[in-house]
Design a protein around this motif. Sequence first.
Motif, PDB file in Angstrom:
ATOM      1  N   SER A   7       2.358 -28.535  33.257  1.00 12.99           N
ATOM      2  CA  SER A   7       1.915 -27.554  34.401  1.00 12.99           C
ATOM      3  C   SER A   7       2.171 -26.137  35.259  1.00 12.99           C
ATOM      4  CB  SER A   7       3.155 -28.909  35.378  1.00 12.99           C
ATOM      5  OG  SER A   7       2.829 -28.747  36.702  1.00 12.99           O
ATOM      6  N   ALA A   8       4.097 -26.303  34.598  1.00 15.10           N
ATOM      7  CA  ALA A   8       4.220 -24.731  35.121  1.00 15.10           C
ATOM      8  C   ALA A   8       3.130 -23.262  34.545  1.00 15.10           C
ATOM      9  CB  ALA A   8       5.646 -24.664  34.129  1.00 15.10           C
ATOM     10  N   LEU A   9       2.514 -24.213  33.275  1.00 14.62           N
ATOM     11  CA  LEU A   9       2.244 -22.641  33.278  1.00 14.62           C
ATOM     12  C   LEU A   9       0.467 -22.507  33.617  1.00 14.62           C
ATOM     13  CD1 LEU A   9       1.653 -22.737  29.279  1.00 14.62           C
ATOM     14  CD2 LEU A   9       2.789 -20.787  30.906  1.00 14.62           C
ATOM     15  N   TRP A  10      -0.195 -23.893  34.049  1.00 14.07           N
ATOM     16  CA  TRP A  10      -1.036 -23.649  35.157  1.00 14.07           C
ATOM     17  C   TRP A  10      -1.466 -24.136  36.692  1.00 14.07           C
ATOM     18  CZ3 TRP A  10      -6.139 -24.153  34.133  1.00 14.07           C
ATOM     19  CH2 TRP A  10      -6.528 -25.351  33.213  1.00 14.07           C
ATOM     20  N   CYS A  11      -0.495 -24.156  37.678  1.00 14.93           N
ATOM     21  CA  CYS A  11       0.382 -23.725  38.571  1.00 14.93           C
ATOM     22  C   CYS A  11       0.528 -22.159  38.873  1.00 14.93           C
ATOM     23  CB  CYS A  11       1.383 -24.052  38.889  1.00 14.93           C
ATOM     24  SG  CYS A  11       1.937 -25.881  39.182  1.00 14.93           S
ATOM     25  N   PHE A  12       1.283 -21.137  37.117  1.00 15.71           N
ATOM     26  CA  PHE A  12       1.728 -19.896  38.007  1.00 15.71           C
ATOM     27  C   PHE A  12       0.247 -18.964  37.322  1.00 15.71           C
ATOM     28  CE2 PHE A  12       5.680 -21.185  36.174  1.00 15.71           C
ATOM     29  CZ  PHE A  12       6.130 -20.984  37.053  1.00 15.71           C
ATOM     30  N   VAL A  13      -0.832 -19.700  36.487  1.00 15.85           N
ATOM     31  CA  VAL A  13      -1.704 -19.284  35.863  1.00 15.85           C
ATOM     32  C   VAL A  13      -3.076 -19.351  37.099  1.00 15.85           C
ATOM     33  CG1 VAL A  13      -3.917 -18.771  34.865  1.00 15.85           C
ATOM     34  CG2 VAL A  13      -1.569 -18.517  33.550  1.00 15.85           C
ATOM     35  N   SER A  14      -2.955 -19.850  37.697  1.00 16.45           N
ATOM     36  CA  SER A  14      -3.717 -19.992  38.813  1.00 16.45           C
ATOM     37  C   SER A  14      -3.159 -18.761  40.350  1.00 16.45           C
ATOM     38  CB  SER A  14      -3.791 -21.293  39.783  1.00 16.45           C
ATOM     39  OG  SER A  14      -4.223 -22.448  39.049  1.00 16.45           O
ATOM     40  N   VAL A  15      -2.477 -19.028  40.167  1.00 17.40           N
ATOM     41  CA  VAL A  15      -1.515 -18.194  41.393  1.00 17.40           C
ATOM     42  C   VAL A  15      -1.848 -16.886  41.111  1.00 17.40           C
ATOM     43  CG1 VAL A  15       0.766 -16.809  42.498  1.00 17.40           C
ATOM     44  CG2 VAL A  15       1.026 -19.428  42.357  1.00 17.40           C
ATOM     45  N   LEU A  50      -0.548 -20.227  51.437  1.00 19.30           N
ATOM     46  CA  LEU A  50      -0.269 -21.593  51.533  1.00 19.30           C
ATOM     47  C   LEU A  50       0.040 -22.398  49.928  1.00 19.30           C
ATOM     48  CD1 LEU A  50       1.983 -24.053  52.494  1.00 19.30           C
ATOM     49  CD2 LEU A  50      -0.769 -24.845  53.908  1.00 19.30           C
ATOM     50  N   ALA A  51      -1.514 -22.359  49.415  1.00 23.10           N
ATOM     51  CA  ALA A  51      -1.551 -22.942  47.989  1.00 23.10           C
ATOM     52  C   ALA A  51      -1.008 -21.884  47.151  1.00 23.10           C
ATOM     53  CB  ALA A  51      -3.496 -22.746  47.241  1.00 23.10           C
ATOM     54  N   CYS A  52      -0.588 -20.085  47.469  1.00 17.60           N
ATOM     55  CA  CYS A  52       0.055 -19.961  45.943  1.00 17.60           C
ATOM     56  C   CYS A  52       1.795 -20.508  46.406  1.00 17.60           C
ATOM     57  CB  CYS A  52      -0.192 -18.503  46.299  1.00 17.60           C
ATOM     58  SG  CYS A  52      -1.484 -17.950  45.902  1.00 17.60           S
ATOM     59  N   VAL A  53       2.493 -20.343  47.096  1.00 16.07           N
ATOM     60  CA  VAL A  53       3.492 -21.237  47.892  1.00 16.07           C
ATOM     61  C   VAL A  53       3.284 -22.434  47.091  1.00 16.07           C
ATOM     62  CG1 VAL A  53       5.343 -21.628  49.103  1.00 16.07           C
ATOM     63  CG2 VAL A  53       4.328 -19.481  49.486  1.00 16.07           C
ATOM     64  N   ILE A  54       3.106 -23.567  47.514  1.00 19.28           N
ATOM     65  CA  ILE A  54       3.080 -24.448  46.775  1.00 19.28           C
ATOM     66  C   ILE A  54       3.131 -24.445  45.148  1.00 19.28           C
ATOM     67  CG2 ILE A  54       2.073 -26.855  46.735  1.00 19.28           C
ATOM     68  CD1 ILE A  54       0.644 -26.618  49.459  1.00 19.28           C
ATOM     69  N   MET A  55       2.313 -24.077  44.695  1.00 19.01           N
ATOM     70  CA  MET A  55       1.568 -24.040  42.895  1.00 19.01           C
ATOM     71  C   MET A  55       3.284 -22.784  42.694  1.00 19.01           C
ATOM     72  SD  MET A  55      -1.974 -23.157  41.860  1.00 19.01           S
ATOM     73  CE  MET A  55      -3.529 -23.312  43.553  1.00 19.01           C
ATOM     74  N   GLY A  59      -1.947 -28.715  46.776  1.00 21.13           N
ATOM     75  CA  GLY A  59      -1.799 -27.040  46.229  1.00 21.13           C
ATOM     76  C   GLY A  59      -3.256 -26.699  45.913  1.00 21.13           C
ATOM     77  N   PHE A  60      -3.472 -27.006  44.894  1.00 20.28           N
ATOM     78  CA  PHE A  60      -5.297 -26.321  43.652  1.00 20.28           C
ATOM     79  C   PHE A  60      -6.486 -27.026  45.519  1.00 20.28           C
ATOM     80  CE2 PHE A  60      -2.413 -27.492  39.977  1.00 20.28           C
ATOM     81  CZ  PHE A  60      -3.356 -26.299  39.371  1.00 20.28           C
ATOM     82  N   LEU A  61      -6.159 -28.066  45.832  1.00 20.36           N
ATOM     83  CA  LEU A  61      -7.166 -28.638  47.292  1.00 20.36           C
ATOM     84  C   LEU A  61      -7.173 -27.286  48.268  1.00 20.36           C
ATOM     85  CD1 LEU A  61      -7.104 -32.002  47.858  1.00 20.36           C
ATOM     86  CD2 LEU A  61      -9.503 -30.472  47.895  1.00 20.36           C
ATOM     87  N   ALA A 115       2.219 -35.186  41.774  1.00 21.04           N
ATOM     88  CA  ALA A 115       1.382 -35.377  41.988  1.00 21.04           C
ATOM     89  C   ALA A 115       1.048 -35.273  42.892  1.00 21.04           C
ATOM     90  CB  ALA A 115       0.987 -36.419  40.917  1.00 21.04           C
ATOM     91  N   ALA A 116       1.217 -35.417  44.205  1.00 18.52           N
ATOM     92  CA  ALA A 116       0.615 -35.152  45.413  1.00 18.52           C
ATOM     93  C   ALA A 116       0.034 -33.749  45.741  1.00 18.52           C
ATOM     94  CB  ALA A 116       1.054 -35.906  46.597  1.00 18.52           C
ATOM     95  N   GLY A 117       1.814 -32.893  45.548  1.00 16.48           N
ATOM     96  CA  GLY A 117       2.608 -32.046  45.921  1.00 16.48           C
ATOM     97  C   GLY A 117       1.275 -30.567  45.239  1.00 16.48           C
ATOM     98  N   ASN A 118       1.305 -31.457  44.017  1.00 19.43           N
ATOM     99  CA  ASN A 118      -0.210 -30.306  42.767  1.00 19.43           C
ATOM    100  C   ASN A 118      -1.924 -30.217  43.683  1.00 19.43           C
ATOM    101  OD1 ASN A 118       1.845 -28.510  40.994  1.00 19.43           O
ATOM    102  ND2 ASN A 118       1.697 -30.803  40.051  1.00 19.43           N
TER     103      ASN A 118
END
Length: 171
Positions: free
Chosen positions: A50-58, A143-148, A118-120, A112-115
Motif C-alpha cells: 500500500s505504501a509503495l503504490w501510494c508513493f509511486v503514484s504520487v 488533492l489526490a497526492c495529499v490523500i495518497m 485518492g486513486f479516483l 480503503a475508502a480513502g485510498n
Amino acid sequence: MDPNTAAAWRDLYIGIVGAGASLTGLTFVAIALDPHQIERTPLLRLRATSALWCFVSVMFIGLAVLTPRPFTSVASVAVGVGGISGAVLLSVRTIRQRIFRQPHPGATVFRAAGNIVGFLLAGVGGLSLIDVEQGWVFATLALACVIMLSSGIFASWLLVLQIGVPSSEKP
C-alpha cells in the motif's frame, strides 16, 4: 501567475515528486530491514504494498504535470488509466472481502475508502489533464497526492512499527 497554467503549479509538483521519491526510497529501506518477516506476514505485506503504490503514484502524478506539452497527453493517460484501475481494483478487493468475509488483515473500510478516493481523483484529474489545462485539474491532482501521501505515510509508519517485533509480542 495565472493558476490555470502548469507553470503556476510547478513548484508544488516538484515538491510532490521529491516527496514521493524520497518516501518510496525510505519504504524500500524499511522493507530491507526484515524482508523475510514481511514476506511471511500478510498484514506487513499489505502495508508495504500500500505504501509503495501510494508513493509511486504520487511520483507519476507529479511527473505527468511537469511533463512539457505535447508529451503531457501520454503521461496524463497513464495517470488517468492507472488511477481508475487502482480505484476499481481496491473497490473490488474491499467488496470481495466484506461480502465473502475473506480475511482482511488490517484493512478497514475507512482506509480503503480513502485510498479509493485518492486513486479516483488521480484518474479523473489525469484524464482531464489530457486536453484541459485549468486550475481545477491541477487542484484535483494535488488533492489526490495529499490523500495518497497521507495514506502511504500511515501505512509505512505502521509497517516500521511492526518490523522486528517477534510474533509472540504482536497483538
